[in-house]
Every structure is written in C-alpha cells, then in structure tokens.
Write an enzyme that holds these catalytic residues in place. Sequence first.
Site, PDB file in Angstrom:
ATOM      1  N   LYS A 174       0.868  -1.184   0.000  1.00  0.00           N
ATOM      2  CA  LYS A 174       0.000   0.000   0.000  1.00  0.00           C
ATOM      3  C   LYS A 174       0.896   1.223   0.000  1.00  0.00           C
ATOM      4  O   LYS A 174       2.038   1.173   0.474  1.00  0.00           O
ATOM      5  CB  LYS A 174      -0.886   0.011   1.255  1.00  0.00           C
ATOM      6  CG  LYS A 174      -2.146   0.809   1.094  1.00  0.00           C
ATOM      7  CD  LYS A 174      -3.204   0.045   0.315  1.00  0.00           C
ATOM      8  CE  LYS A 174      -4.472   0.848   0.118  1.00  0.00           C
ATOM      9  NZ  LYS A 174      -5.547   0.020  -0.413  1.00  0.00           N
TER      10      LYS A 174
HETATM   11  P1  NAD Z   1     -12.922   7.494  -3.216  1.00  0.00           P
HETATM   12  O1  NAD Z   1     -11.924   8.555  -3.026  1.00  0.00           O
HETATM   13  O2  NAD Z   1     -13.396   7.217  -4.593  1.00  0.00           O
HETATM   14  O3  NAD Z   1     -14.211   7.818  -2.320  1.00  0.00           O
HETATM   15  C1  NAD Z   1     -14.134   8.032  -0.942  1.00  0.00           C
HETATM   16  C2  NAD Z   1     -15.497   8.497  -0.481  1.00  0.00           C
HETATM   17  O4  NAD Z   1     -15.499   8.554   0.938  1.00  0.00           O
HETATM   18  C3  NAD Z   1     -15.856   9.883  -0.979  1.00  0.00           C
HETATM   19  O5  NAD Z   1     -17.244   9.931  -1.268  1.00  0.00           O
HETATM   20  C4  NAD Z   1     -15.562  10.776   0.248  1.00  0.00           C
HETATM   21  O6  NAD Z   1     -16.324  11.943   0.261  1.00  0.00           O
HETATM   22  C5  NAD Z   1     -15.965   9.833   1.348  1.00  0.00           C
HETATM   23  N1  NAD Z   1     -15.357  10.169   2.638  1.00  0.00           N
HETATM   24  C6  NAD Z   1     -14.122  10.633   2.905  1.00  0.00           C
HETATM   25  N2  NAD Z   1     -13.960  10.826   4.231  1.00  0.00           N
HETATM   26  C7  NAD Z   1     -15.143  10.461   4.786  1.00  0.00           C
HETATM   27  C8  NAD Z   1     -15.609  10.416   6.113  1.00  0.00           C
HETATM   28  N3  NAD Z   1     -14.834  10.794   7.126  1.00  0.00           N
HETATM   29  N4  NAD Z   1     -16.868   9.974   6.336  1.00  0.00           N
HETATM   30  C9  NAD Z   1     -17.660   9.575   5.323  1.00  0.00           C
HETATM   31  N5  NAD Z   1     -17.266   9.599   4.025  1.00  0.00           N
HETATM   32  C10 NAD Z   1     -16.029  10.031   3.774  1.00  0.00           C
HETATM   33  O7  NAD Z   1     -12.336   6.197  -2.525  1.00  0.00           O
HETATM   34  P2  NAD Z   1     -12.696   4.683  -2.809  1.00  0.00           P
HETATM   35  O8  NAD Z   1     -11.730   4.165  -3.801  1.00  0.00           O
HETATM   36  O9  NAD Z   1     -14.154   4.561  -3.042  1.00  0.00           O
HETATM   37  O10 NAD Z   1     -12.290   4.020  -1.409  1.00  0.00           O
HETATM   38  C11 NAD Z   1     -13.213   3.948  -0.329  1.00  0.00           C
HETATM   39  C12 NAD Z   1     -12.840   2.767   0.540  1.00  0.00           C
HETATM   40  O11 NAD Z   1     -12.855   1.591  -0.273  1.00  0.00           O
HETATM   41  C13 NAD Z   1     -11.435   2.842   1.150  1.00  0.00           C
HETATM   42  O12 NAD Z   1     -11.433   2.222   2.414  1.00  0.00           O
HETATM   43  C14 NAD Z   1     -10.611   2.016   0.191  1.00  0.00           C
HETATM   44  O13 NAD Z   1      -9.432   1.506   0.789  1.00  0.00           O
HETATM   45  C15 NAD Z   1     -11.606   0.932  -0.154  1.00  0.00           C
HETATM   46  N6  NAD Z   1     -11.302   0.205  -1.362  1.00  0.00           N
HETATM   47  C16 NAD Z   1     -11.278   0.826  -2.569  1.00  0.00           C
HETATM   48  C17 NAD Z   1     -10.966   0.089  -3.699  1.00  0.00           C
HETATM   49  C18 NAD Z   1     -10.958   0.684  -5.068  1.00  0.00           C
HETATM   50  O14 NAD Z   1     -10.776  -0.057  -6.036  1.00  0.00           O
HETATM   51  N7  NAD Z   1     -11.157   1.976  -5.215  1.00  0.00           N
HETATM   52  C19 NAD Z   1     -10.677  -1.272  -3.605  1.00  0.00           C
HETATM   53  C20 NAD Z   1     -10.731  -1.872  -2.349  1.00  0.00           C
HETATM   54  C21 NAD Z   1     -11.053  -1.121  -1.247  1.00  0.00           C
END
Ligand code: NAD
Length: 438
Positions: free
Chosen positions: A129
């Site tokens: 990561k």
């Molecule tokens: P992203 O940046 O696309 O979206 C993040 C979202 O969370 C946004 O809507 C933001 O406004 C919101 N956010 C930020 N801080 C917040 C808070 N304190 N309370 C509530 N909402 C909040 O990110 P993503 O890629 O969707 O990632 C989100 C989660 O999913 C993370 O934990 C990430 O590790 C996990 N994840 C993502 C992927 C991927 O392929 N993108 C894969 C596996 C896991």
Amino acid sequence: MVPKRKVVPIRPASPKRAPALELAPENLNPYQFALRQFERAADYLSLDAGTRQLLSQPKRQLIVSIPIKMDNKKIRVFTGYRVQHSIARGPSKGGIRFHPGVTLDEVKALAMWMTWKCAVVNIPFGGAKGGITVDPKKLSMDENERLTRRYTSEIAIVLGHDRDIPAPDVYTTPQHMAWIMDTFSMTQGFSTLGVVTGKPIPLGGSAGRNEATAEGCFVAIDEAAKRMRMKLKGATAAVQGFGNAGAHVARFLEEAGAKVVAVSDSRGGVYDKKGLRMELVNAAKEKKGTVTAGRGQKVSNSELLELPVDILVPAALEGVITRENAPRVKARIIAEAANGPTTPDADDILRGNGAVVIPDILANAGGVTVSYFEWVQDLYSFFWDPDMVRTQLERTVRRAYDDVAETARRHDTDLRTGALILAVGRVEEATRLRGLFP
Ligand code: NAD
C-alpha cells in the site's frame, strides 16, 4: 483449495505478543487492529512465534519526502509512504491513498490487509500500500500531477510489473494512475503498462475496473443474502462514502430492487426512508460536489451507521464501527467495501447481535481481482471484452465466498476469522514452501 489443518480453539493472549496489542481497544491504531485480527487467525492455525513475527511485519517500508513547486511558486514538502507487506505469493499489489490522515501505521495495516485479500481470492500477488499525507482537495490539478509524478519517481526503486504494482485508493483516480505509468515509463525509457492498474482504458486499463470493487461487493452481498434467505428486492440499505466503491455499490443495490435509503460522503449524509434515487444523488454530487446537496433528511456519518436498514455498506474509511456504536447498528448484513471499517471489539458485538459481517478482504476484493485481470491483459497485450471481465470476477468472488464460508464453518467461527484463517494459511504455506534465504 481450503487448507486442511487441525481445528484448534482460540487461545488466551500469548505473553510473546507485542506490547502495543495490550492497549485498550479504543486506542488501537489500524496497524494494531490488523495485528489483532492476524493473531486471531494465527491462533487457529497454531502458528509458531517465529512465523507470526515473519507474517505480521512488512517486508519493506519506504518513507519519502516529496518536494513540489506549488502554483504560487513556493516549495512545499509532503511525506509519502510505500509499504510492501509480503511477496511470498507474487509481486506486491495495493493502492495509493491521498488523504490528510495517512500515517505509516495506516499504510502498514492496509498493506497487510492486501496480502490477505489477494490470498482470499487466490490471485498470485502479495500485499502493498502507499499513500501521501495531503489534502488533495486543496491542490490544483497541476499540483496534483506534480505531487503524483515526484512521489512515483521517489518510490520507483521498489516498483515494477514484476515487483510492486500500485492502484487507486481514496482520492486517487485513473488519471493519477496514468501519471504514475507515464513517470515510471520515463525512468525506464519505454512504456511499461503493467506497472500500475486502474489506468484509463486507452492506456491499458481493463474494462470493468472502475466498478470492480463495487461489483465484487455486490456479489458478496448477494451470496450473504441468499444464505440468510433475505431477498434483495425490497431490502433497505445505507451506504457510507460515495466514491468509487460506495457510489457503484449503491447503484447495483438499487438495480437489484433494494431501497437505498441513505448515502453519505465526507460532508455528511442524506436519508429518505422511502428510498433515494441514485440518479438524483449522482447528479447532486456531480453538480455541487456533495450528496448532501440532494434531496432527503440530513444525517451525520455516525447516524447513518445506526439507521434501521437490512444492509449497511461502510465504503469510506477505517475504524468507523467501534465498540461504542456497534450495539446500535441494526443492519443484518454489513458489507465492508472500505478497508478496516470495523474494530475487533465491534466485530464481536455485531456477531453477538446476529449480524453477518462480510469482511473487507472478501467484500472489496473485486477491485484487486480486476486489477489482476488488467495486469494479465497488459502483460499479454490482449484485452478482454467487458463480459469476460464480469464473468471471471463473479466466478472469483463467489468461489472465494464459498471458501471463506466453508473455512468459517469448519472452525465454527465468523466470516472474518474464516477469511483470515484461509488467507494466512495460504500465505504461510507459500512462505514455508519457499523456505528462508540464505
Ligand atoms: P474514493 O476517493 O473514490 O471515495 C471516498 C469516499 O469517501 C468519498 O465519497 C468521500 O467523500 C468519502 N469520505 C471521505 N472521508 C469520509 C468520512 N470521514 N466519512 C464519510 N465519508 C467520507 O475512494 P474509494 O476508492 O471509493 O475508497 C473507499 C474505501 O474503499 C477505502 O477504504 C478504500 O481503501 C476501499 N477500497 C477501494 C478500492 C478501489 O478499487 N477503489 C478497492 C478496495 C477497497
């Protein structure tokens, strides 16, 4: 496929554990709670002290200073990280997060979870990561690009399609991945598409990668619902976080006939017990930058977690379901699209209340699965059509769900512990077969 091991009941805390694990649960940081989860699986697998130490520590940790010239010509220096937890089963793989809360311990936890996640879905990667402690919303597009490029050049010494392969995470997008691919390629003198995944499709990205995390999460919810005899049609759902993971899960749930009654982002949430329309929520987010600009009663992010819904999808950050609020969580299925949203104590409370928690390393493994497909396509220079991606993704997630559920059943435990036993068992087996150098 499922390692055949002796079933051993969970043992009391070993005196050999690191002192950090003795902290009160509410004071644990993400790495400490990742260690707790690991120890639980290690107990089931009866791992010896040396193997525990080997599997619980990252293989490499790189901290870099990233100086960039801001638009106002002043220099600012940011701190960035890349942690490789394990390469026992293949090159390390994991996203890059731009967020003001990024710390070394958070990146170490996320890297460890990536190792287990790749093992749960049985793809030939280890875990890594990366992240930069920055609020990217305060940067212009040009500053974002300079930051990404300089970070890439600082960590290039550990990257490569056969070494360590980044991907998007919180607040990084396909455009960031394009800059990473281009910068790394410049250091090599030729284009290396396979050094990063989650790229735009014209640069060797995969069909379906954008929705992959959510699609895998939806498939996992569907599996859980079937086993609980819950119909998705008419079920109610709340989704915290409306980014890549959350927004698409909400859409897939709506398409399956579920009523998505609440969604949120970093500015808060909206709730309508009759159901929100994702098309309108998306329009509000696109136009005003937040879901809170749309219709519905305003709710805070913590209120959203406690709403009376059948399905709860935490899809933002870690540590949001704690022992403090877990007794008030009413959902019957909690699908962890985010990494690490539930603390270990909260896990026990949710389980005690009869909720099914689909653990992050299974629920959001669709992202890394399609990243693996993207990497394969890049290496072969032969690209699949969207149906092929979707079919292979669904097959992989359903098979992983079966493996996890079967492991949990054999050990008479919950899905998280089952997933960890399966994953840690696979990584331990690879480590043991390779032996120690020299
Ligand atoms: P992203 O940046 O696309 O979206 C993040 C979202 O969370 C946004 O809507 C933001 O406004 C919101 N956010 C930020 N801080 C917040 C808070 N304190 N309370 C509530 N909402 C909040 O990110 P993503 O890629 O969707 O990632 C989100 C989660 O999913 C993370 O934990 C990430 O590790 C996990 N994840 C993502 C992927 C991927 O392929 N993108 C894969 C596996 C896991």
